[in-house]
Design a protein around this motif. Structure first.
Motif, PDB file in Angstrom:
ATOM      1  N   GLY A   1       0.855  -1.198   0.000  1.00 41.69           N
ATOM      2  CA  GLY A   1       0.000   0.000   0.000  1.00 41.69           C
ATOM      3  C   GLY A   1       0.882   1.237   0.000  1.00 41.69           C
ATOM      4  O   GLY A   1       0.814   2.070   0.904  1.00 41.69           O
TER       5      GLY A   1
ATOM      6  N   ASP B   1       0.464  -1.601  -4.562  1.00 42.04           N
ATOM      7  CA  ASP B   1      -0.769  -0.852  -4.255  1.00 42.04           C
ATOM      8  C   ASP B   1      -1.886  -1.422  -5.130  1.00 42.04           C
ATOM      9  O   ASP B   1      -1.618  -1.964  -6.204  1.00 42.04           O
ATOM     10  CB  ASP B   1      -0.594   0.651  -4.540  1.00 42.04           C
TER      11      ASP B   1
ATOM     12  N   SER C   1      -3.583  -6.692  -4.625  1.00 41.85           N
ATOM     13  CA  SER C   1      -4.077  -6.532  -3.261  1.00 41.85           C
ATOM     14  C   SER C   1      -3.132  -7.171  -2.247  1.00 41.85           C
ATOM     15  O   SER C   1      -2.640  -8.288  -2.459  1.00 41.85           O
ATOM     16  CB  SER C   1      -5.459  -7.170  -3.147  1.00 41.85           C
ATOM     17  N   LEU C   2      -2.874  -6.444  -1.193  1.00 41.74           N
ATOM     18  CA  LEU C   2      -2.068  -6.900  -0.049  1.00 41.74           C
ATOM     19  C   LEU C   2      -0.817  -7.656  -0.514  1.00 41.74           C
ATOM     20  O   LEU C   2       0.021  -7.070  -1.168  1.00 41.74           O
ATOM     21  CB  LEU C   2      -2.936  -7.720   0.897  1.00 41.74           C
TER      22      LEU C   2
ATOM     23  N   ASN D   1       1.554   0.813   5.736  1.00 38.07           N
ATOM     24  CA  ASN D   1       0.621   1.753   6.351  1.00 38.07           C
ATOM     25  C   ASN D   1      -0.682   1.583   5.578  1.00 38.07           C
ATOM     26  O   ASN D   1      -0.978   2.337   4.651  1.00 38.07           O
ATOM     27  CB  ASN D   1       1.155   3.183   6.230  1.00 38.07           C
TER      28      ASN D   1
ATOM     29  N   ALA E   1      -7.625   4.758   0.229  1.00 36.75           N
ATOM     30  CA  ALA E   1      -6.408   4.930   1.034  1.00 36.75           C
ATOM     31  C   ALA E   1      -6.732   5.068   2.515  1.00 36.75           C
ATOM     32  O   ALA E   1      -5.857   4.955   3.370  1.00 36.75           O
ATOM     33  CB  ALA E   1      -5.641   6.166   0.563  1.00 36.75           C
TER      34      ALA E   1
HETATM   35  C1  LIG Z   1      -2.999   4.897   4.216  1.00 30.90           C
HETATM   36  S1  LIG Z   1      -2.480   4.879   2.539  1.00 30.90           S
HETATM   37  C2  LIG Z   1      -0.714   4.823   2.795  1.00 30.90           C
HETATM   38  C3  LIG Z   1       0.091   5.375   1.659  1.00 30.90           C
HETATM   39  C4  LIG Z   1       1.596   5.468   1.965  1.00 30.90           C
HETATM   40  N1  LIG Z   1       2.158   4.176   2.294  1.00 30.90           N
HETATM   41  C5  LIG Z   1       1.849   6.439   3.110  1.00 30.90           C
HETATM   42  O1  LIG Z   1       2.162   5.970   4.203  1.00 30.90           O
HETATM   43  O2  LIG Z   1       1.760   7.645   2.893  1.00 30.90           O
HETATM   44  C6  LIG Z   1      -2.894   3.230   2.095  1.00 30.90           C
HETATM   45  C7  LIG Z   1      -2.581   2.794   0.669  1.00 30.90           C
HETATM   46  O3  LIG Z   1      -2.977   1.423   0.537  1.00 30.90           O
HETATM   47  C8  LIG Z   1      -3.606   1.219  -0.726  1.00 30.90           C
HETATM   48  N2  LIG Z   1      -4.496   0.068  -0.602  1.00 30.90           N
HETATM   49  C9  LIG Z   1      -5.813   0.039  -0.257  1.00 30.90           C
HETATM   50  N3  LIG Z   1      -6.260  -1.221  -0.238  1.00 30.90           N
HETATM   51  C10 LIG Z   1      -5.204  -2.017  -0.560  1.00 30.90           C
HETATM   52  C11 LIG Z   1      -5.038  -3.410  -0.733  1.00 30.90           C
HETATM   53  N4  LIG Z   1      -6.043  -4.275  -0.536  1.00 30.90           N
HETATM   54  N5  LIG Z   1      -3.828  -3.875  -1.098  1.00 30.90           N
HETATM   55  C12 LIG Z   1      -2.790  -3.018  -1.312  1.00 30.90           C
HETATM   56  N6  LIG Z   1      -2.898  -1.684  -1.176  1.00 30.90           N
HETATM   57  C13 LIG Z   1      -4.084  -1.191  -0.808  1.00 30.90           C
HETATM   58  C14 LIG Z   1      -4.298   2.535  -1.018  1.00 30.90           C
HETATM   59  O4  LIG Z   1      -4.514   2.673  -2.413  1.00 30.90           O
HETATM   60  C15 LIG Z   1      -3.311   3.541  -0.418  1.00 30.90           C
HETATM   61  O5  LIG Z   1      -2.389   3.965  -1.403  1.00 30.90           O
END
Ligand SMILES: C[S@@+](CC[C@H](N)C(=O)[O-])C[C@H]1O[C@@H](n2cnc3c(N)ncnc32)[C@H](O)[C@@H]1O
Length: 291
Positions: A126, A149, A177-178, A193, A216
């Motif tokens: 993410g 992401d 995803s994940l 995060n 996000a």
């Molecule tokens: C809270 S933001 C954090 C972004 C960055 N890591 C930061 O700390 O500024 C969470 C990120 O996870 C992504 N995300 C949401 N669901 C996800 C999933 N199932 N698998 C991977 N990434 C995901 C979102 O698109 C977003 O970019």
């Protein structure tokens, strides 16, 4: 705004306006937007405090001030810039604006990577703007990073940041995803995060958050859905004695620490942020990883 505006007079006016509108950091926001509209760094505002500001610049500024005060667009989205871990990042509406508390996650992560010259394998789940992945790649010059992401738009922003910071040769980006994009690989550190707000919280949040992508911020009805799935699967991608660190909301820390123990992780600990609130859960894989 009249015809005789200087830099310092504009700064005072915008600060006062933002204060009346109830913004949290009226002076800082005013400085950032004024500097952006004039093409200056913030410090230069004070070196050029009595310079008159032309109508074209003031028109640009009026629009920025209006969007900040009325629409509550975050300053970083208006300027397209945010500093994280002292690295200048580009941001837009497709990514979370990196938060200062996430620097705690980076600090914890670096403790798992004690050798500055180590050829570590790092996974950032993410990645958003790439903030965490790029900070780690910057600090560990021989590390290889996989940053993932679900959002292709976020990955485009992150990879642009990697190019500008000259880290693109050591940071790979993958959509999924994940832990899906990392299947079959092992890492010395997995960091994330993830979104961790509950969908029902949306109405109580600061209006600025409405400008950030819901994907996000929100994980589901509980807020912990993605954290739970991440913890449950992470041992499959951790090498032996590898580190794991996730950011979360303070009231989630005990539950997530418990899930880490259930998943077979060791040395589980909760780390507070600079404000003293539980912010990161960290743990280590035992012997179950395969290098
Ligand atoms: C809270 S933001 C954090 C972004 C960055 N890591 C930061 O700390 O500024 C969470 C990120 O996870 C992504 N995300 C949401 N669901 C996800 C999933 N199932 N698998 C991977 N990434 C995901 C979102 O698109 C977003 O970019």
């Amino acid at each position: 705004m009249s015809e005789q505006w200087t830099v310092v007079a504009l700064l005072r006016w915008i600060e006062g306006h933002f204060r009346e509108q109830g913004l949290d950091a009226p002076r800082l926001d005013a400085e950032c937007l004024l500097a952006h509209a004039l093409g200056l760094e913030r410090l230069e505002l004070y070196l050029q405090h009595d310079k008159p500001v032309m109508e074209a610049e003031r028109a640009r500024l009026r629009e920025l001030v209006r969007r900040r005060a009325r629409e509550r667009v975050p300053v970083a989205q208006l300027t397209g810039r945010k500093e994280f871990w002292s690295l200048p990042l580009s941001v837009d509406g497709s990514v979370l604006v990196p938060r200062p508390e996430t620097e705690t996650l980076v600090e914890v992560a670096l403790c798992f990577l004690p050798d500055r010259e180590g050829e570590y394998r790092i996974l950032d789940v993410g990645t958003g703007s790439g903030a965490v992945a790029l900070a780690l790649a910057h600090e560990r010059k021989k590390a290889q990073v996989l940053a993932t992401d679900v959002s292709e738009a976020a990955l485009a922003v992150a990879s642009g940041n990697a190019e500008r910071l000259q880290l693109a040769d050591r940071v790979r980006f993958a959509a999924g995803s994940l832990l899906e994009p990392a299947a079959g690989e092992r890492f010395d550190l997995v960091v994330s995060n993830p979104p961790y707000l509950a969908e029902g919280e949306a109405a109580q949040l600061a209006p600025e958050l409405a400008h950030e992508p819901g994907a996000a911020l929100f994980a589901g009805p509980l807020g912990t859905e993605l954290l739970e799935r991440l913890v449950a699967g992470v041992v499959d991608v951790l090498a032996t004695s590898a580190g794991f660190a996730v950011e979360l909301a303070p009231d989630q820390a005990e539950r997530v620490a418990g899930w880490c123990e259930l998943a077979g992780l060791g040395e589980v600990r909760i780390v507070p942020d600079l404000a003293g609130r539980p912010r990161v859960v960290a743990a280590k894989s035992r012997g179950q990883g395969a290098d």
